[in-house]
Design a protein around this motif. Structure first.
Motif, PDB file in Angstrom:
ATOM      1  N   ARG A 136       0.913  -1.232  -0.165  1.00 31.16           N
ATOM      2  CA  ARG A 136      -0.107  -0.021   0.008  1.00 31.16           C
ATOM      3  C   ARG A 136       0.691   1.314  -0.032  1.00 31.16           C
ATOM      4  NH1 ARG A 136      -3.034  -1.450   3.668  1.00 31.16           N
ATOM      5  NH2 ARG A 136      -2.033  -0.443   5.619  1.00 31.16           N
ATOM      6  N   GLU A 181      -7.799   8.268  -6.938  1.00 35.36           N
ATOM      7  CA  GLU A 181      -6.787   7.237  -6.510  1.00 35.36           C
ATOM      8  C   GLU A 181      -6.159   7.225  -5.129  1.00 35.36           C
ATOM      9  OE1 GLU A 181      -3.225   4.918  -9.008  1.00 35.36           O
ATOM     10  OE2 GLU A 181      -4.620   6.591  -9.665  1.00 35.36           O
ATOM     11  N   ASP A 203      -8.665   6.424  -2.690  1.00 33.94           N
ATOM     12  CA  ASP A 203      -8.631   4.721  -2.442  1.00 33.94           C
ATOM     13  C   ASP A 203      -7.728   4.159  -1.617  1.00 33.94           C
ATOM     14  OD1 ASP A 203     -10.970   5.106  -4.001  1.00 33.94           O
ATOM     15  OD2 ASP A 203      -9.994   4.394  -5.825  1.00 33.94           O
ATOM     16  N   LEU A 204      -6.600   4.613  -1.827  1.00 30.29           N
ATOM     17  CA  LEU A 204      -5.273   4.045  -1.323  1.00 30.29           C
ATOM     18  C   LEU A 204      -5.514   4.279   0.262  1.00 30.29           C
ATOM     19  CD1 LEU A 204      -2.376   4.747  -3.563  1.00 30.29           C
ATOM     20  CD2 LEU A 204      -3.408   2.599  -3.279  1.00 30.29           C
ATOM     21  N   GLY A 251      -9.600   3.046   1.069  1.00 27.38           N
ATOM     22  CA  GLY A 251      -9.739   1.480   0.811  1.00 27.38           C
ATOM     23  C   GLY A 251      -9.047   0.508   1.332  1.00 27.38           C
ATOM     24  N   ILE A 311      -7.959  -2.756  -2.098  1.00 25.21           N
ATOM     25  CA  ILE A 311      -7.136  -2.295  -3.137  1.00 25.21           C
ATOM     26  C   ILE A 311      -6.140  -3.407  -3.370  1.00 25.21           C
ATOM     27  CG2 ILE A 311      -5.654  -0.449  -4.155  1.00 25.21           C
ATOM     28  CD1 ILE A 311      -8.507   0.637  -3.736  1.00 25.21           C
ATOM     29  N   SER A 343      -7.944  -1.439  -8.688  1.00 24.08           N
ATOM     30  CA  SER A 343      -7.422  -0.310  -8.788  1.00 24.08           C
ATOM     31  C   SER A 343      -7.576   0.213 -10.330  1.00 24.08           C
ATOM     32  CB  SER A 343      -5.992  -0.130  -8.398  1.00 24.08           C
ATOM     33  OG  SER A 343      -5.486   1.354  -8.707  1.00 24.08           O
TER      34      SER A 343
END
Length: 323
Positions: free
Chosen positions: A190, A229, A232-233, A236, A240, A245
């Motif tokens: 991540r 994006e 999301d990281l 999420g 992910i 992604s």
């Protein structure tokens, strides 16, 4: 050598030495038997059975056939000795075999065959009463025989329990180590994705700074995708991977609003199951052409992931799934 193995070896050595002590008492009482040769043969056999039960066969448990041989020998030996015993005093060392055989049964119980050990004790006690009367229960060592089998039973139970607990502890420690490694790997992946996204965003940030915040339509769209994006990281997390992604970015490029919320629902899921779940998540995202899709992994529910998609052209969800 670990502590459990050392304890088992120590107990085994002490028990065998105790077996030798009983045989030595028998050899010193040969005058009490009408057939010393037969008595010696039985004593040697007793030592061999004891040695085989203590030294041979790894692990805690001896084979059942050896335990049954020990039982058969224990059942026959008192009969033989009471037939050749010429000394009337039951309290003499000539009845060494009562406690001696109980020691063999204690060994058998210690090596995992508790029922066999107690059956042997009852065979010893019954024959002692039959040939010497109830008074011999104390004089001939039957009480000592009881204690020997009980000691073997208790010691074997303690060793087996310790072995089981040690195995469970090793299993738990291994699982924790694997989980820690998995979490560390996931965290590193991540962080690497965040770093890559930031590096990808750096030219756009420079453009924004250089233009005073005035962006073209393409640049504005690119900025929104990069912001999503990064979100999301951060939000999420466990939802992910590369597949999700890519699906999310492609959906946003189609005008779909994608929201990924990891609330801890995948924390206890192994990697194989996680990959299967995320594959279904990616497929669901790819199936949405417009509107909004929200993917959540709630903690404490019977399901791991909830997927809900709404389209402006429909009154009901276009996608509704619990995984």
């Amino acid at each position: 050598m670990d502590s459990l193995t050392a304890s088992r070896v120590t107990i085994s050595v002490v028990i065998f030495l105790y077996s030798c002590y009983h045989a030595w008492l028998g050899f010193g009482s040969l005058y009490a038997y009408s057939s010393p040769t037969l008595a010696i043969s039985m004593m040697v056999a007793y030592l061999l059975f004891s040695l085989a039960s203590i030294v041979f066969f790894g692990g805690v448990k001896i084979p059942l056939w050896l335990a049954l041989l020990n039982l058969s020998f224990t059942a026959v030996t008192p009969f033989v000795f009471f037939q050749i015993l010429v000394v009337s005093e039951a309290a003499s060392y000539a009845t060494w075999f009562v406690v001696g055989l109980a020691t063999l049964m204690g060994i058998t119980a210690f090596r995992g065959h508790v029922i066999v050990g107690w059956l042997g004790f009852f065979a010893i006690g019954l024959q002692t009463v039959m040939f010497a009367g109830f008074g011999a229960l104390l004089n001939a060592g039957v009480v000592g025989a009881l204690l020997m089998v009980f000691a073997g039973h208790a010691s074997g139970y303690a060793i087996r329990t310790a072995d089981r607990q040690a195995a469970e502890s090793i299993k738990i420690q291994s699982a924790l180590a694997i989980e820690a490694a998995r979490r560390s790997t996931a965290r590193n992946v991540r962080e690497e994705r965040i770093q890559q996204t930031l590096q990808k965003a750096e030219p756009l940030l420079s453009t924004i700074a250089g233009s005073g915040g005035k962006l073209s339509t393409d640049q504005a769209d690119q900025a929104r995708l990069l912001e999503a994006e990064l979100r999301d990281l951060i939000r999420g997390r466990g939802l992910i991977n590369e597949r999700v992604s890519s699906a999310a970015n492609a959906a946003r490029a189609r005008g779909v609003k994608v929201e990924l919320l990891d609330e801890g629902g995948l924390e206890d899921v192994d990697q194989l199951e996680r990959d299967e779940i995320l594959e279904r998540v990616a497929a669901a995202i790819e199936s949405v052409e417009d509107g909004r899709i929200t993917v959540r992994s709630p903690k404490g529910e019977s399901w791991k992931v909830t997927i809900a998609a709404m389209s402006p052209s429909r009154d009901e969800p276009s996608v509704w799934e619990r995984i």
